[in-house]
Design a protein around this motif. Structure first.
Motif, short mmCIF file in Angstrom:
data_model
loop_
_atom_site.label_atom_id
_atom_site.label_comp_id
_atom_site.label_asym_id
_atom_site.label_seq_id
_atom_site.Cartn_x
_atom_site.Cartn_y
_atom_site.Cartn_z
N ALA A 23 0.84 -1.21 0.00
CA ALA A 23 0.00 0.00 0.00
C ALA A 23 0.87 1.26 0.00
N VAL A 24 1.92 1.27 0.82
CA VAL A 24 2.81 2.45 0.85
C VAL A 24 3.50 2.60 -0.49
N LEU A 25 3.98 1.50 -1.03
CA LEU A 25 4.66 1.57 -2.33
C LEU A 25 3.71 2.10 -3.40
N SER A 26 2.49 1.60 -3.39
CA SER A 26 1.51 2.04 -4.39
C SER A 26 1.22 3.53 -4.23
N GLU A 27 1.08 3.99 -2.99
CA GLU A 27 0.85 5.43 -2.70
C GLU A 27 2.00 6.26 -3.28
N LEU A 28 3.19 5.71 -3.29
CA LEU A 28 4.36 6.45 -3.79
C LEU A 28 4.63 6.16 -5.27
N GLY A 29 3.70 5.45 -5.91
CA GLY A 29 3.82 5.20 -7.35
C GLY A 29 4.80 4.11 -7.71
N VAL B 235 17.09 6.73 -4.62
CA VAL B 235 18.49 7.16 -4.82
C VAL B 235 18.74 7.45 -6.30
N THR B 236 18.09 6.67 -7.17
CA THR B 236 18.31 6.88 -8.61
C THR B 236 17.03 7.34 -9.33
N ASP B 237 16.05 7.81 -8.56
CA ASP B 237 14.78 8.24 -9.15
C ASP B 237 14.34 9.50 -8.39
N SER B 238 14.69 10.66 -8.95
CA SER B 238 14.46 11.90 -8.20
C SER B 238 12.97 12.20 -8.02
N ARG C 225 8.44 12.43 -4.02
CA ARG C 225 7.18 11.96 -3.42
C ARG C 225 7.41 11.49 -1.98
N VAL C 226 8.56 10.88 -1.73
CA VAL C 226 8.87 10.46 -0.35
C VAL C 226 9.02 11.70 0.54
N GLU C 227 9.68 12.74 0.00
CA GLU C 227 9.87 13.97 0.80
C GLU C 227 8.52 14.63 1.09
N THR C 228 7.63 14.64 0.09
CA THR C 228 6.29 15.21 0.29
C THR C 228 5.54 14.45 1.38
N ARG C 229 5.66 13.13 1.37
CA ARG C 229 4.99 12.31 2.38
C ARG C 229 5.54 12.64 3.78
N ARG C 230 6.85 12.79 3.88
CA ARG C 230 7.48 13.15 5.16
C ARG C 230 6.93 14.49 5.67
N ARG C 231 6.84 15.47 4.72
CA ARG C 231 6.35 16.80 5.12
C ARG C 231 4.91 16.71 5.61
N SER C 232 4.07 15.95 4.89
CA SER C 232 2.66 15.82 5.28
C SER C 232 2.55 15.21 6.67
N GLN C 233 3.41 14.24 6.94
CA GLN C 233 3.42 13.58 8.24
C GLN C 233 3.73 14.59 9.34
N ALA C 234 4.74 15.43 9.11
CA ALA C 234 5.12 16.44 10.11
C ALA C 234 4.01 17.47 10.27
N GLU C 235 3.38 17.85 9.13
CA GLU C 235 2.30 18.86 9.19
C GLU C 235 1.10 18.33 9.96
N ALA C 236 0.80 17.05 9.78
CA ALA C 236 -0.34 16.46 10.48
C ALA C 236 -0.10 16.48 11.99
N ILE C 237 1.12 16.25 12.41
CA ILE C 237 1.44 16.28 13.85
C ILE C 237 1.35 17.72 14.37
N ALA C 238 1.87 18.67 13.56
CA ALA C 238 1.81 20.08 13.98
C ALA C 238 0.36 20.56 14.08
N ALA C 239 -0.52 19.98 13.23
CA ALA C 239 -1.91 20.42 13.22
C ALA C 239 -2.76 19.76 14.31
#
Ligand code: RP5
Length: 165
Positions: free
Chosen positions: A27-33, A136-139, A144-158
């Motif tokens: 599921a996580v892999l699919s979410e990240l394409g 590492v070889t797919d920017s 998308r991984v960085e966006t997911r990390r940010r969303s995770q931090a934003e959800a905690i801040a909210a």
């Protein structure tokens, strides 16, 4: 359970009873394409089939393996012994010490044949780590991984409990 061919990550469970963790990883892999394929192959009960699958998946261009098992949990180590692609091991709860046995079996690999081990039952982290390795070889994937990390931090801040922090 996805059994499609040609995924970039191969997920193997030692038993159908481990399938929940495989679904979390997929599921996580699919979410990240990232496409994945899941197989049910015990290292102990079907060793020849496992060897054939690891060899053919490696030849088909799979980029990483996630191997999920409980009890004696040799599956990730056996997979790692047959490929130089990265192998992520997921220990499953159960057995005499509710997953500690599987955790130690997977994490205590001998020098020369590493397995990257995540927490007991933590299929989500296995999927994320596989995506980070591919990133590492797919920017675009890394983005998308960085966006997911940010969303995770934003959800905690909210979280209302953190108002004013
Ligand atoms: C391991 O033994 C499997 O990975 C599973 O976690 C555990 C129990 O398997 P079943 O007896 O439910 O098939 O090989």
């Amino acid at each position: 359970m996805s059994e499609e061919r040609g995924g970039r990550v191969a997920i193997i469970v030692g038993s159908r009873s481990d399938i929940g963790a495989a679904e979390k990883a997929a599921a996580v892999l699919s979410e990240l394409g990232v496409e994945s394929e899941t197989r049910v192959i015990s290292a102990h009960r079907a060793p020849d089939l496992l060897a054939r699958y690891v060899s053919s998946a490696t030849d088909r261009g799979i980029s990483a393996f996630i191997a999920i098992a409980g009890l004696a949990a040799h599956l990730p180590g056996v997979v790692a012994s047959q490929t130089t692609l990265p192998v992520i091991g997921v220990p499953m709860a159960g057995g005499v010490s509710d997953g500690l046995d599987a955790l130690l079996a997977i994490v205590q690999m001998p020098k020369g044949v590493p397995v990257a081990t995540v927490g007991v039952g933590n299929g989500e982290n296995a999927g994320l780590l596989a995506a980070q390795i591919l990133g590492v070889t797919d920017s675009e994937l890394r983005g998308r991984v960085e966006t997911r990390r940010r969303s995770q931090a934003e959800a905690i801040a909210a979280d209302p409990a953190n108002e004013g922090v």
